[in-house]
Design an enzyme around this catalytic site. Structure first.
Site, mmCIF file in Angstrom:
data_model
loop_
_atom_site.group_PDB
_atom_site.id
_atom_site.type_symbol
_atom_site.label_atom_id
_atom_site.label_comp_id
_atom_site.label_asym_id
_atom_site.label_seq_id
_atom_site.Cartn_x
_atom_site.Cartn_y
_atom_site.Cartn_z
ATOM 1 N N ARG A 11 0.812 -1.235 0.000
ATOM 2 C CA ARG A 11 0.000 0.000 0.000
ATOM 3 C C ARG A 11 0.839 1.276 0.000
ATOM 4 N NH1 ARG A 11 -3.050 -3.086 3.805
ATOM 5 N NH2 ARG A 11 -4.704 -4.144 2.697
ATOM 6 N N LYS A 35 2.940 11.527 -10.677
ATOM 7 C CA LYS A 35 2.023 10.724 -11.485
ATOM 8 C C LYS A 35 2.736 9.436 -11.858
ATOM 9 C CE LYS A 35 -1.161 13.905 -13.739
ATOM 10 N NZ LYS A 35 -1.587 14.467 -15.040
ATOM 11 N N GLU A 83 8.148 18.493 -24.403
ATOM 12 C CA GLU A 83 7.593 18.822 -23.075
ATOM 13 C C GLU A 83 8.193 20.134 -22.558
ATOM 14 O OE1 GLU A 83 5.037 17.232 -22.104
ATOM 15 O OE2 GLU A 83 5.260 15.052 -22.068
ATOM 16 N N LYS A 118 6.817 23.215 -13.546
ATOM 17 C CA LYS A 118 6.021 22.038 -13.178
ATOM 18 C C LYS A 118 5.747 22.020 -11.686
ATOM 19 C CE LYS A 118 4.831 17.362 -13.668
ATOM 20 N NZ LYS A 118 4.868 16.148 -14.429
ATOM 21 N N GLU A 128 -4.733 17.201 -9.621
ATOM 22 C CA GLU A 128 -5.370 17.582 -10.890
ATOM 23 C C GLU A 128 -6.879 17.790 -10.778
ATOM 24 O OE1 GLU A 128 -3.506 15.898 -14.391
ATOM 25 O OE2 GLU A 128 -5.395 16.045 -15.461
ATOM 26 N N ARG A 133 -3.641 21.666 -12.881
ATOM 27 C CA ARG A 133 -2.670 20.674 -13.344
ATOM 28 C C ARG A 133 -3.035 20.097 -14.712
ATOM 29 N NH1 ARG A 133 0.730 16.035 -10.043
ATOM 30 N NH2 ARG A 133 1.860 15.344 -11.888
ATOM 31 N N ASN A 181 -1.358 18.972 -19.596
ATOM 32 C CA ASN A 181 -1.687 17.998 -20.640
ATOM 33 C C ASN A 181 -1.938 18.644 -21.992
ATOM 34 O OD1 ASN A 181 -1.527 15.652 -19.086
ATOM 35 N ND2 ASN A 181 -3.483 16.160 -18.134
ATOM 36 N N HIS A 212 -1.833 16.547 -25.102
ATOM 37 C CA HIS A 212 -1.749 15.144 -24.702
ATOM 38 C C HIS A 212 -2.984 14.322 -25.081
ATOM 39 C CE1 HIS A 212 1.800 16.490 -22.643
ATOM 40 N NE2 HIS A 212 2.025 15.322 -22.079
ATOM 41 N N HIS A 265 -1.898 11.240 -26.893
ATOM 42 C CA HIS A 265 -2.110 9.881 -26.375
ATOM 43 C C HIS A 265 -2.870 9.033 -27.396
ATOM 44 C CE1 HIS A 265 -1.542 11.066 -21.840
ATOM 45 N NE2 HIS A 265 -0.405 10.877 -22.470
ATOM 46 N N HIS A 320 6.639 9.633 -27.156
ATOM 47 C CA HIS A 320 5.670 10.473 -26.440
ATOM 48 C C HIS A 320 5.779 11.941 -26.875
ATOM 49 C CE1 HIS A 320 3.014 11.713 -23.216
ATOM 50 N NE2 HIS A 320 3.933 12.544 -22.758
HETATM 51 P P1 NAD Z 1 11.659 6.092 -22.174
HETATM 52 O O1 NAD Z 1 11.587 5.911 -20.720
HETATM 53 O O2 NAD Z 1 11.128 5.011 -23.036
HETATM 54 O O3 NAD Z 1 13.172 6.386 -22.550
HETATM 55 C C1 NAD Z 1 13.498 6.611 -23.894
HETATM 56 C C2 NAD Z 1 14.609 5.664 -24.393
HETATM 57 O O4 NAD Z 1 15.864 6.150 -23.959
HETATM 58 C C3 NAD Z 1 14.503 4.247 -23.892
HETATM 59 O O5 NAD Z 1 14.924 3.377 -24.900
HETATM 60 C C4 NAD Z 1 15.497 4.228 -22.732
HETATM 61 O O6 NAD Z 1 15.988 2.946 -22.443
HETATM 62 C C5 NAD Z 1 16.578 5.125 -23.266
HETATM 63 N N1 NAD Z 1 17.389 5.826 -22.283
HETATM 64 C C6 NAD Z 1 16.986 6.381 -21.129
HETATM 65 N N2 NAD Z 1 17.981 7.080 -20.578
HETATM 66 C C7 NAD Z 1 19.051 6.955 -21.395
HETATM 67 C C8 NAD Z 1 20.355 7.461 -21.370
HETATM 68 N N3 NAD Z 1 20.759 8.308 -20.427
HETATM 69 N N4 NAD Z 1 21.214 7.108 -22.361
HETATM 70 C C9 NAD Z 1 20.788 6.288 -23.353
HETATM 71 N N5 NAD Z 1 19.544 5.799 -23.452
HETATM 72 C C10 NAD Z 1 18.683 6.135 -22.473
HETATM 73 O O7 NAD Z 1 10.902 7.434 -22.631
HETATM 74 P P2 NAD Z 1 10.781 8.871 -21.974
HETATM 75 O O8 NAD Z 1 10.631 9.787 -23.107
HETATM 76 O O9 NAD Z 1 11.820 9.114 -20.967
HETATM 77 O O10 NAD Z 1 9.406 8.788 -21.181
HETATM 78 C C11 NAD Z 1 8.185 8.604 -21.850
HETATM 79 C C12 NAD Z 1 7.171 8.090 -20.858
HETATM 80 O O11 NAD Z 1 6.978 9.048 -19.824
HETATM 81 C C13 NAD Z 1 5.814 7.815 -21.462
HETATM 82 O O12 NAD Z 1 5.364 6.570 -21.040
HETATM 83 C C14 NAD Z 1 4.944 8.917 -20.901
HETATM 84 O O13 NAD Z 1 3.603 8.532 -20.767
HETATM 85 C C15 NAD Z 1 5.591 9.158 -19.567
HETATM 86 N N6 NAD Z 1 5.353 10.496 -18.998
HETATM 87 C C16 NAD Z 1 4.958 10.562 -17.707
HETATM 88 C C17 NAD Z 1 4.754 11.785 -17.106
HETATM 89 C C18 NAD Z 1 4.388 11.863 -15.655
HETATM 90 O O14 NAD Z 1 4.064 12.955 -15.178
HETATM 91 N N7 NAD Z 1 4.469 10.774 -14.922
HETATM 92 C C19 NAD Z 1 4.975 12.971 -17.839
HETATM 93 C C20 NAD Z 1 5.391 12.868 -19.161
HETATM 94 C C21 NAD Z 1 5.576 11.612 -19.733
HETATM 95 N N1 GLY Z 2 2.664 15.360 -17.310
HETATM 96 C C1 GLY Z 2 1.445 15.863 -16.775
HETATM 97 C C2 GLY Z 2 1.423 15.973 -15.307
HETATM 98 O O1 GLY Z 2 2.364 15.634 -14.626
HETATM 99 O O2 GLY Z 2 0.453 16.394 -14.759
#
Ligand code: NAD
Ligand code: GLY
Length: 362
Positions: A120, A142, A184, A226, A236, A240, A244, A247, A251, A264
């Site tokens: 939990r 998130k 972003e 942020k 949100e 917040r 998006n 998005h 999405h 993304h």
């Molecule tokens: P990702 O995590 O897939 O990383 C991108 C690629 O880069 C992957 O192949 C990874 O293995 C590689 N990589 C990572 N760090 C590296 C480094 N230093 N050197 C070499 N390769 C490296 O993608 P991302 O763009 O980081 O994240 C996208 C995800 O984040 C999506 O799923 C999206 O929905 C999510 N997201 C979440 C939030 C949130 O608020 N939680 C906000 C925006 C996006």
């Molecule tokens: N990436 C959108 C949020 O964190 O709210």
């Protein structure tokens, strides 16, 4: 090193941004109340950075377990999440065990969700290694996995105890991933920080060649923006949702073409242009504003036209958006550059026209 604080009362936490932070165990050790931790990474990032992080912890007497997830958005699902729980249980982790996420947004979102659910809720730390994760996903709590019907549909709000951003990790990031993160970054300028948008117009090439001072400035300014939004509206209920921008369309693109096909940030860039077309149609943006946005995305190496998806498919996928209320689609639009609003005033026809305006010409 620069430090920002996400001032969320008793859940407040620091974001440290700087060079050479991975091996600095002094930031982590005070958080590891139980002398055990689990580092969740993936098969790409772990060989690059896990040892650098884990060795000083082990030398300090911490028992470090490792999870190496498969790499990719298409693995952001239940099956992969289960492998994190397997290791947490095999390693006899307890409620006080801190989990560490080392990787991009996919690792961070999944590890964060595992931490939110395990017993939990256990503490966790974000160590983001992509630009996107450093400017966005590591901050704000998130966490989620995807469902075949929709992105990030199953998840929880669970704030990290610390965000440790080592900007050196960006040196190994593929160009396409760097560009994805820039979507972003540009988002913050468009939502609420016109002068940041203007700074990006003047400095985008410095970011593309990874000039350290420019990257640091972009990361800090993004995180400041942020953090301010998250502090004002953690769960949100209002403001917040502005984060998006682009998005809901984005999405739909990611889900519609299959997770991982479009990155993304690429999908968000096109989604933001669709939101811009709708804002133009409302008489809020001028054509010249839309062109400014298009130019900046293009200079950042991001797409401004979407994939071949029908408008019907977009609309079907967009119905799963988390901003839908009483069955009504709410979208983030721009009243002006640097001034985003949530609006449910767009007609179906206008939404379809905006999608078509940013779809490939046949
Ligand atoms: P990702 O995590 O897939 O990383 C991108 C690629 O880069 C992957 O192949 C990874 O293995 C590689 N990589 C990572 N760090 C590296 C480094 N230093 N050197 C070499 N390769 C490296 O993608 P991302 O763009 O980081 O994240 C996208 C995800 O984040 C999506 O799923 C999206 O929905 C999510 N997201 C979440 C939030 C949130 O608020 N939680 C906000 C925006 C996006
Ligand atoms: N990436 C959108 C949020 O964190 O709210």
């Amino acid at each position: 090193m620069d430090t920002l604080t996400v001032a969320l009362g008793e859940k407040a936490y620091p974001i440290h941004v700087g060079s050479g932070l991975l091996g600095r165990s002094e930031f982590l050790l005070p958080l590891l109340r139980y002398p055990k931790t689990v580092i969740v990474s993936n098969v790409t990032v772990a060989p690059l950075y896990l040892k650098q992080l884990a060795e000083p912890l082990r030398q300090a007497g911490i028992d470090v377990a490792e999870v190496r997830l498969p790499d990719g958005e298409r693995f952001k699902n239940w099956q992969t999440l289960q492998t994190i729980f397997d290791v947490l249980l095999q390693s006899h982790c307890e409620r006080t065990t801190t989990l560490i996420a080392l990787g991009g947004g996919v690792v961070g979102d999944m590890a964060g969700f595992a931490a939110a659910c395990f017993q939990r809720g256990i503490p966790f730390v974000q160590i983001p290694t992509t630009l996107l994760a450093q400017v966005d996903s590591s901050v704000g709590g998130k966490t989620a996995i995807n469902h075949p019907f929709g992105k990030n549909m199953i998840g929880a709000f669970h704030q990290p105890s610390l965000v440790l951003t080592d900007t050196d990790t960006l040196n190994t990031l593929p160009d396409r991933e760097l560009r994805s993160g820039l979507a972003e970054v540009i988002k913050y300028g468009l939502i609420k920080d016109l002068s940041f948008f203007e700074w990006l117009e003047a400095n985008i090439e410095r970011l593309l060649v990874r000039e350290p001072t420019a990257l640091r400035e972009a990361i800090l300014r993004s995180c400041r923006n942020k953090a301010a939004v998250v502090i004002a509206d953690e769960r949100e209920h209002g403001e917040r949702a502005l984060l998006n921008l682009g998005h809901t369309f984005g999405h739909a693109i990611e889900t519609g073409v299959g997770y991982g096909e479009w990155l993304h940030g690429e999908a968000v860039a096109v989604g933001t242009m669709m939101a811009a077309e709708l804002s133009l149609c409302h008489g809020w943006l001028l054509r010249v504003d839309v062109e400014r946005m298009e130019n900046l995305f293009k200079r950042a190496g991001l797409p401004v036209y979407g994939p071949r998806l029908t408008t019907e498919r977009y609309l079907e996928l967009m119905q799963h958006d988390k901003k839908v209320q009483n069955g009504r689609l709410r979208l983030v639009l721009l009243r002006a550059l640097g001034n985003a609003v949530v609006s449910d005033s767009a007609s179906l026809n206008d939404i379809q026209s905006a999608i078509l305006a940013r779809s490939p010409h046949v």
